[in-house]
Design a protein around this motif. Structure first.
Motif, PDB file in Angstrom:
ATOM      1  N   TYR A 132      43.763  85.018 128.744  1.00  0.00           N
ATOM      2  CA  TYR A 132      42.897  86.439 129.064  1.00  0.00           C
ATOM      3  C   TYR A 132      42.118  86.784 127.789  1.00  0.00           C
ATOM      4  N   GLU A 133      42.548  86.544 126.626  1.00  0.00           N
ATOM      5  CA  GLU A 133      41.755  87.006 125.383  1.00  0.00           C
ATOM      6  C   GLU A 133      40.574  86.111 125.224  1.00  0.00           C
ATOM      7  N   ASP A 161      38.270  87.461 128.281  1.00  0.00           N
ATOM      8  CA  ASP A 161      37.761  88.800 127.905  1.00  0.00           C
ATOM      9  C   ASP A 161      36.666  88.739 127.214  1.00  0.00           C
ATOM     10  N   SER A 198      39.274  95.521 135.748  1.00  0.00           N
ATOM     11  CA  SER A 198      37.932  95.379 135.237  1.00  0.00           C
ATOM     12  C   SER A 198      37.297  94.038 135.544  1.00  0.00           C
ATOM     13  N   ARG A 258      32.257  89.493 128.271  1.00  0.00           N
ATOM     14  CA  ARG A 258      31.398  90.878 127.533  1.00  0.00           C
ATOM     15  C   ARG A 258      30.023  90.648 127.595  1.00  0.00           C
ATOM     16  N   PHE A 294      43.694  91.797 133.323  1.00  0.00           N
ATOM     17  CA  PHE A 294      42.374  92.487 133.706  1.00  0.00           C
ATOM     18  C   PHE A 294      42.377  93.595 134.407  1.00  0.00           C
TER      19      PHE A 294
END
Length: 217
Positions: free
Chosen positions: A209-210, A213, A48, A217, A45
């Motif tokens: 993470y995927e 993430d 971010s 959003r 990350f």
């Protein structure tokens, strides 16, 4: 000129505060597996998002019920990701010489499937009262055949129960179990240990993470 510089300084300072405040805040609650992959998630990350793990090991659902208020605190989390299971399905005996007194032959099970389900239900109910964050449950990872305190077949049973609870509460599920099998076989610490090499934790972190993430959003 002085006024212009002052205004610029104030604007810059305000922008820094705003950008910090706007960063998504993610709390990861979990056992030693999550402790292992969290640094890699933080690295992925970068700047971010703010990614924090609960202090120490979240252990089993009983520990979660005792400490969840403390871990969530007053922070305005955007996502709370959590997992329990490996400790819940572990058998322990006070006389065992294995690390953590693990002993699946003579030991006592930490929590039965029914107790695990009830504890998870209570935990999710509590978390949803404490926070408006989006909740993500991560399923229990692979247990190799010769692990001293755990049976290889049990994660599937406990995950099935956990998924039922999560669906009832509308909690997202990141199913890490199947990927963890191949990752452990290539980058685990052996057929008697549930943990991973740094390379294994980084592979798990990529999956975590995927998922995070996409949801942030």
């Amino acid at each position: 000129m002085i006024k212009s510089i002052t205004f610029a300084a104030v604007f810059l300072f305000s922008s820094v505060i705003l950008s910090t405040e706007e960063k998504p805040k993610i709390l990861i609650i979990g056992d030693s597996i999550s402790i292992g992959y969290t640094p890699f998630v933080q690295e992925k990350f970068g700047e971010s998002a703010i990614v924090v793990h609960n202090p120490g090991n979240a252990q089993h659902t009983g520990t979660g019920l005792d400490k969840i208020d403390e871990w969530i605190g007053e922070e305005d989390w955007d996502i709370i990701q959590f997992n329990w299971g490996l400790w819940d399905l572990c058998y322990r005996h006070p006389d065992s010489k294995e690390y953590g007194n693990r002993d699946k032959i003579n030991g006592t099970l930490t929590y039965s499937l029914e107790e695990y389900q009830a504890n998870l239900d209570a935990l999710v109910t509590k978390i949803q009262k404490l926070s408006d964050a989006k909740l993500i449950f991560v399923s229990t990872t692979y247990v190799p055949e010769n692990e001293a305190g755990r049976f290889k077949k049990d994660p599937k049973k406990y995950n099935q129960v956990a998924k039922k609870v999560m669906k009832e509460h509308g909690v997202l599920i990141n199913d890490l179990y199947n990927p963890s099998i191949s990752i452990h076989k290539s980058n685990g610490l052996g057929d008697n240990d549930v943990h991973y090499t740094p390379e294994g934790y980084e592979q798990l972190a990529e999956i975590i993470y995927e998922f995070l993430d996409k949801e942030i959003r």
